[in-house]
Write a protein that holds these residues in place. Structure first.
Motif, short mmCIF file in Angstrom:
data_model
loop_
_atom_site.label_atom_id
_atom_site.label_comp_id
_atom_site.label_asym_id
_atom_site.label_seq_id
_atom_site.Cartn_x
_atom_site.Cartn_y
_atom_site.Cartn_z
N LEU A 153 9.55 -4.03 -0.80
CA LEU A 153 8.46 -5.00 -0.77
C LEU A 153 7.29 -4.59 -1.68
CD1 LEU A 153 8.43 -5.69 3.08
CD2 LEU A 153 9.44 -7.12 1.29
N ALA A 154 7.49 -3.52 -2.45
CA ALA A 154 6.42 -3.01 -3.31
C ALA A 154 6.23 -3.93 -4.51
CB ALA A 154 6.76 -1.60 -3.78
N PRO A 155 5.00 -4.06 -4.95
CA PRO A 155 3.76 -3.50 -4.41
C PRO A 155 3.05 -4.47 -3.47
CG PRO A 155 3.28 -4.49 -6.53
CD PRO A 155 4.74 -4.78 -6.25
N TRP A 156 3.79 -5.48 -2.98
CA TRP A 156 3.12 -6.58 -2.26
C TRP A 156 2.73 -6.20 -0.84
CZ3 TRP A 156 1.90 -8.69 -6.38
CH2 TRP A 156 2.81 -8.78 -7.45
N LEU A 157 3.32 -5.12 -0.34
CA LEU A 157 2.91 -4.58 0.95
C LEU A 157 2.61 -3.10 0.75
CD1 LEU A 157 2.51 -4.91 4.03
CD2 LEU A 157 4.91 -4.24 4.31
N SER A 158 1.50 -2.65 1.29
CA SER A 158 1.17 -1.22 1.18
C SER A 158 0.38 -0.78 2.41
CB SER A 158 0.38 -0.95 -0.10
OG SER A 158 -0.77 -1.77 -0.14
N PHE A 159 0.34 0.52 2.59
CA PHE A 159 -0.34 1.11 3.76
C PHE A 159 -1.34 2.16 3.28
CE2 PHE A 159 3.67 -0.48 5.16
CZ PHE A 159 3.50 -0.89 6.49
N VAL A 160 -2.54 2.08 3.81
CA VAL A 160 -3.55 3.11 3.52
C VAL A 160 -3.78 3.90 4.79
CG1 VAL A 160 -6.00 3.51 3.00
CG2 VAL A 160 -4.70 1.84 1.67
N GLY A 161 -3.70 5.23 4.69
CA GLY A 161 -4.18 6.07 5.79
C GLY A 161 -3.15 6.59 6.76
N LEU A 162 -1.85 6.54 6.44
CA LEU A 162 -0.87 7.03 7.41
C LEU A 162 -0.87 8.57 7.55
CD1 LEU A 162 2.24 4.71 6.90
CD2 LEU A 162 0.20 4.37 8.28
N PRO A 163 -1.09 9.34 6.47
CA PRO A 163 -1.00 10.80 6.65
C PRO A 163 -2.03 11.35 7.64
CG PRO A 163 -0.81 10.24 4.33
CD PRO A 163 -1.23 8.98 5.05
N TRP A 164 -1.64 12.38 8.37
CA TRP A 164 -2.56 13.02 9.31
C TRP A 164 -2.62 14.52 9.07
CZ3 TRP A 164 0.12 15.87 13.32
CH2 TRP A 164 1.46 15.54 13.51
N LYS A 165 -3.61 15.16 9.71
CA LYS A 165 -4.00 16.55 9.42
C LYS A 165 -4.39 16.64 7.96
CE LYS A 165 -2.19 19.46 12.99
NZ LYS A 165 -1.33 20.55 13.35
N VAL A 166 -5.33 15.81 7.59
CA VAL A 166 -5.81 15.76 6.21
C VAL A 166 -7.33 15.56 6.25
CG1 VAL A 166 -3.70 14.72 5.29
CG2 VAL A 166 -5.51 13.23 6.14
#
Ligand SMILES: Cc1cc2nc3c(=O)[nH]c(=O)nc-3n(C[C@H](O)[C@H](O)[C@H](O)COP(=O)(O)OP(=O)(O)OC[C@H]3O[C@@H](n4cnc5c(N)ncnc54)[C@H](O)[C@@H]3O)c2cc1C
Length: 455
Positions: free
Chosen positions: A323-336
């Motif tokens: 589905l790129a680039p029409w769907l994207s996610f910001v902020g999933l990584p943690w311990k950052v």
């Protein structure tokens, strides 16, 4: 595999898209800024009555204190009243909008300020970059799915109208991931008679007056909440999987706190037995055991799934290849250090949507994801830690990789050093690391760098 991404596209060939950003926390705000900078037309949907996401403190809690009831009304923020940041302000802020000390009513100039100061910083950011005019407050996205012609239908519900459908070229998901409690399985818990709460619903210590409390977890919230509760409780017992054997027992400097290994089982008479063989009779369990990713509004016909806290398949934690680039996610990584990572992810998304930056072919992205999953397996990393970047230099390598895609400068060395110094200091001085430190030289370096920015 090396793939070439940056194209020097003539400005007249850049394409402006109509983009829906879901959420106006730190991620959604910086995504909106980067998308607009790139020339896109942006609408930010925010279900709350103000911007700031996680940083909007509320005394309100959910009807089910452990968050299991699917019908409960969800409260978004997980902040507790006493919370101060666990990153220093210099290393926490956006790269080009330093989190400076500011004078004024209600401002908190400490290096590790209270949550209220972070909200003020995010409000300053939104004002200075005129983001507020893009945000629709009290407007919840109830559905976002691919419609005909490859466009996205975004259905939202606001105070003014019941449900409205709109069509967008792209959707950027920034809904946060600290609101849906994750609970461990504890043998015997159904018969255990005491009270339970997830840290999501912890606000102040008063309900724990004179109680014997067991706190499960070893991360930042468990450390803070256990100290907060110990000011009023009779006894606080921390059960942590990561507890080192030589540190078990009474905690130095406290007469009512103990560290234990994980819980082995709990019993109908109120007893809690730890794996180290110790047992206590407790009134309350507080689960500081983290959160689940949840995208209740998102319909991708099974393309993107959440499996044991792995959101996938996602290329570099951002784009689902199909589905790129029409769907994207910001902020999933943690311990950052989240804000700067959000900033880089957003620049990348904005540049890809305008055709300034190109993505690899779909098959190449899939290959990259498969190789990543295999590397996790080979290192014994559980699936639930797919987005954990806490190991060694992972977040810095990731940020630098994205910076390279965007033609942005690599991460400043002082940021990395400062982040690592704070982590070390936190272990060394868990009670006082926010007020005592040894990295003043790095603070000077940061301030020198900040002189380049206007805010
Ligand atoms: C207890 C705690 C302490 C933390 N301490 C620190 C710290 O010291 N330093 C640090 O850098 N980070 C810290 N963090 C991490 C913090 O969450 C991130 O810094 C960051 O604020 C997350 O931003 P976000 O935009 O990804 O998500 P959020 O801030 O959660 O924002 C998501 C937004 O999306 C909105 N939303 C969700 N669903 C919908 C929908 N369907 N329709 C419309 N709007 C929607 C929400 O209302 C919310 O406003 C902490 C987190 C927690 C829980």
């Amino acid at each position: 595999m090396t793939i070439k991404f940056i194209m020097s596209t003539a400005p007249e060939l850049l394409t402006s898209r109509h983009v829906a950003v879901i959420g106006a926390g730190a991620g959604g705000l910086v995504a909106a800024r980067e998308l607009r900078r790139e020339g896109h037309r942006v609408v930010v949907f925010e279900q709350g009555d103000q911007i700031g996401g996680s940083w909007v403190y509320t005394a309100d809690v959910e009807s089910d204190p452990v968050g299991l009831d699917p019908k409960r009304r969800v409260v978004h923020s997980s902040l507790y009243n006493s919370l101060r940041t666990n990153l220093s302000r210099e290393s926490m802020g956006f790269r080009d909008y330093p989190f400076r000390r500011k004078e004024g009513k209600g401002r908190d100039s400490r290096r590790f300020p209270s949550h209220r100061e972070v909200l003020m910083y995010l409000n300053d950011f939104a004002v200075d970059f005129k983001i507020n005019e893009l945000v629709r407050l009290q407007t919840e996205v109830v559905f976002a799915g691919l419609g005909e012609g490859g466009k996205w239908t975004v259905r939202s519900r606001s105070l003014q109208s019941n449900c409205v459908d709109e069509i967008y070229d792209a959707v950027v998901v920034c809904n946060g991931h600290y609101f849906h409690p994750r609970l461990p399985h504890i043998p015997g818990i159904d018969a255990w008679p005491g009270k339970q709460m997830h840290s999501h619903n912890y606000r102040t210590p008063e309900p724990f007056q004179d109680q014997v409390v067991v706190i499960i977890g070893g991360a930042a919230s468990a450390v803070d909440i256990s100290r907060d509760i110990a000011t009023v409780a009779k006894e606080v017992h921390i059960a942590a999987r990561s507890a080192e054997e030589d540190k078990l027992g009474k905690l130095p400097g406290h007469d009512n706190m103990w560290l234990h290994s994980m819980i082995d089982s709990v019993h109908g008479d109120g007893t809690i037995v730890f794996q180290d063989g110790n047992a206590v009779h407790a009134d309350f369990i507080v689960h500081c055991t983290g959160y689940k990713y949840d995208f209740p509004f998102l319909e991708t016909n099974g393309v993107v799934t959440v499996d044991d806290n792995r959101v996938g398949p996602l290329y570099k934690h951002v784009f689902p290849p199909a589905l790129a680039p029409w769907l994207s996610f910001v902020g999933l990584p943690w311990k950052v250090a989240p804000f700067q990572l959000f900033e880089l992810q957003s620049k990348w998304i904005a540049g890809v949507l305008s055709n300034r930056i190109s993505l690899p072919l779909e098959e190449e992205m899939i290959e990259d994801i498969e190789a990543f999953y295999l590397s996790l397996e080979a290192s014994g990393t559980p699936k639930s830690h797919t987005h954990n970047m806490g190991m060694a230099l992972v977040q810095w390598e990731y940020n630098n990789w994205i910076a390279d895609q965007c033609g942005a400068p690599v991460m400043e060395e002082w940021r990395k050093q400062m982040y690592m110094a704070a982590s070390k200091n936190r272990l060394l001085r868990p009670e006082t690391y926010r007020d005592e430190w040894d990295d003043d030289d790095l603070v000077l370096e940061a301030e020198h760098e900040f002189a380049n920015y206007q805010n």
